[in-house]
Design a protein around this motif. Structure first.
Motif, PDB file in Angstrom:
ATOM      1  N   ALA A 181      -3.082   8.917   0.322  1.00 35.61           N
ATOM      2  CA  ALA A 181      -2.454  10.160  -0.126  1.00 35.61           C
ATOM      3  C   ALA A 181      -2.751  11.287   0.848  1.00 35.61           C
ATOM      4  CB  ALA A 181      -2.964  10.529  -1.515  1.00 35.61           C
ATOM      5  N   TYR A 228      -6.924  10.613 -10.462  1.00 38.39           N
ATOM      6  CA  TYR A 228      -7.058   9.162 -10.298  1.00 38.39           C
ATOM      7  C   TYR A 228      -8.515   8.715 -10.440  1.00 38.39           C
ATOM      8  CZ  TYR A 228      -2.211   9.038  -8.758  1.00 38.39           C
ATOM      9  OH  TYR A 228      -0.852   9.145  -8.693  1.00 38.39           O
ATOM     10  N   LEU A 258       7.930   3.587   0.757  1.00 34.37           N
ATOM     11  CA  LEU A 258       6.761   2.708   0.869  1.00 34.37           C
ATOM     12  C   LEU A 258       6.719   2.163   2.273  1.00 34.37           C
ATOM     13  CD1 LEU A 258       6.867   0.654  -2.442  1.00 34.37           C
ATOM     14  CD2 LEU A 258       5.359   2.543  -1.869  1.00 34.37           C
ATOM     15  N   SER A 274      -6.645  -2.638  -4.990  1.00 35.86           N
ATOM     16  CA  SER A 274      -5.546  -1.966  -4.295  1.00 35.86           C
ATOM     17  C   SER A 274      -6.035  -0.711  -3.584  1.00 35.86           C
ATOM     18  CB  SER A 274      -4.453  -1.564  -5.290  1.00 35.86           C
ATOM     19  OG  SER A 274      -3.904  -2.694  -5.897  1.00 35.86           O
ATOM     20  N   THR A 275      -5.339  -0.362  -2.524  1.00 37.63           N
ATOM     21  CA  THR A 275      -5.611   0.876  -1.803  1.00 37.63           C
ATOM     22  C   THR A 275      -4.409   1.786  -1.961  1.00 37.63           C
ATOM     23  OG1 THR A 275      -7.006  -0.245  -0.186  1.00 37.63           O
ATOM     24  CG2 THR A 275      -6.109   1.889   0.455  1.00 37.63           C
ATOM     25  N   LEU A 276      -4.675   3.020  -2.327  1.00 39.73           N
ATOM     26  CA  LEU A 276      -3.657   4.044  -2.440  1.00 39.73           C
ATOM     27  C   LEU A 276      -4.001   5.124  -1.426  1.00 39.73           C
ATOM     28  CD1 LEU A 276      -1.275   5.367  -4.039  1.00 39.73           C
ATOM     29  CD2 LEU A 276      -3.040   6.433  -5.446  1.00 39.73           C
ATOM     30  N   GLN A 298       0.852  -1.183   0.000  1.00 32.35           N
ATOM     31  CA  GLN A 298       0.000   0.000   0.000  1.00 32.35           C
ATOM     32  C   GLN A 298       0.892   1.238   0.000  1.00 32.35           C
ATOM     33  OE1 GLN A 298      -2.508  -0.700   3.450  1.00 32.35           O
ATOM     34  NE2 GLN A 298      -4.152  -1.347   2.101  1.00 32.35           N
ATOM     35  N   ALA A 299       0.807   1.997  -1.050  1.00 33.59           N
ATOM     36  CA  ALA A 299       1.622   3.208  -1.171  1.00 33.59           C
ATOM     37  C   ALA A 299       0.924   4.375  -0.484  1.00 33.59           C
ATOM     38  CB  ALA A 299       1.841   3.534  -2.641  1.00 33.59           C
ATOM     39  N   TYR A 300       1.733   5.248   0.119  1.00 33.16           N
ATOM     40  CA  TYR A 300       1.226   6.488   0.713  1.00 33.16           C
ATOM     41  C   TYR A 300       1.956   7.632   0.021  1.00 33.16           C
ATOM     42  CZ  TYR A 300      -1.154   9.206   4.264  1.00 33.16           C
ATOM     43  OH  TYR A 300      -2.006  10.057   4.907  1.00 33.16           O
ATOM     44  N   LEU A 301       1.223   8.375  -0.797  1.00 33.23           N
ATOM     45  CA  LEU A 301       1.815   9.443  -1.590  1.00 33.23           C
ATOM     46  C   LEU A 301       1.567  10.802  -0.944  1.00 33.23           C
ATOM     47  CD1 LEU A 301       0.637   8.250  -5.123  1.00 33.23           C
ATOM     48  CD2 LEU A 301       2.768   7.705  -3.938  1.00 33.23           C
TER      49      LEU A 301
END
Length: 86
Positions: free
Chosen positions: A70, A22, A86, A66-68, A6-9
């Protein structure tokens, strides 16, 4: 077992613009979106520039399975690409 990443932008003040991109480009669904002024524990004034109350403190988008996540992070409006966490 398959592993999920899981990315945190951090968009440094442009998170809402990224969320809209998105949503349109990837049909992302917004599960969570909290603005700084909605936080149960507000950030100290010296941590946030004036006028950033409406910026995104945390968001979670679902893209397929998927979960993104931000955020606007420091809200300076001058994001730089200097690596990835990440």
């Amino acid at each position: 077992l398959p592993m999920k990443v899981q990315a945190y932008l951090n968009f440094d003040g442009r998170c809402e613009e990224a969320i809209e991109f998105y949503r349109k480009a990837l049909d992302a669904k917004v599960d969570v979106m909290m603005r700084f002024h909605e936080s149960p524990e507000p950030a100290p004034p010296e941590m946030m520039p004036p006028g950033t109350e409406q910026k995104i403190m945390h968001s979670a988008l679902r893209i397929g399975e998927s979960t993104l996540m931000a955020s606007d992070c420091h809200c300076t409006g001058k994001p730089k690409f200097e690596g990835i966490s990440l």
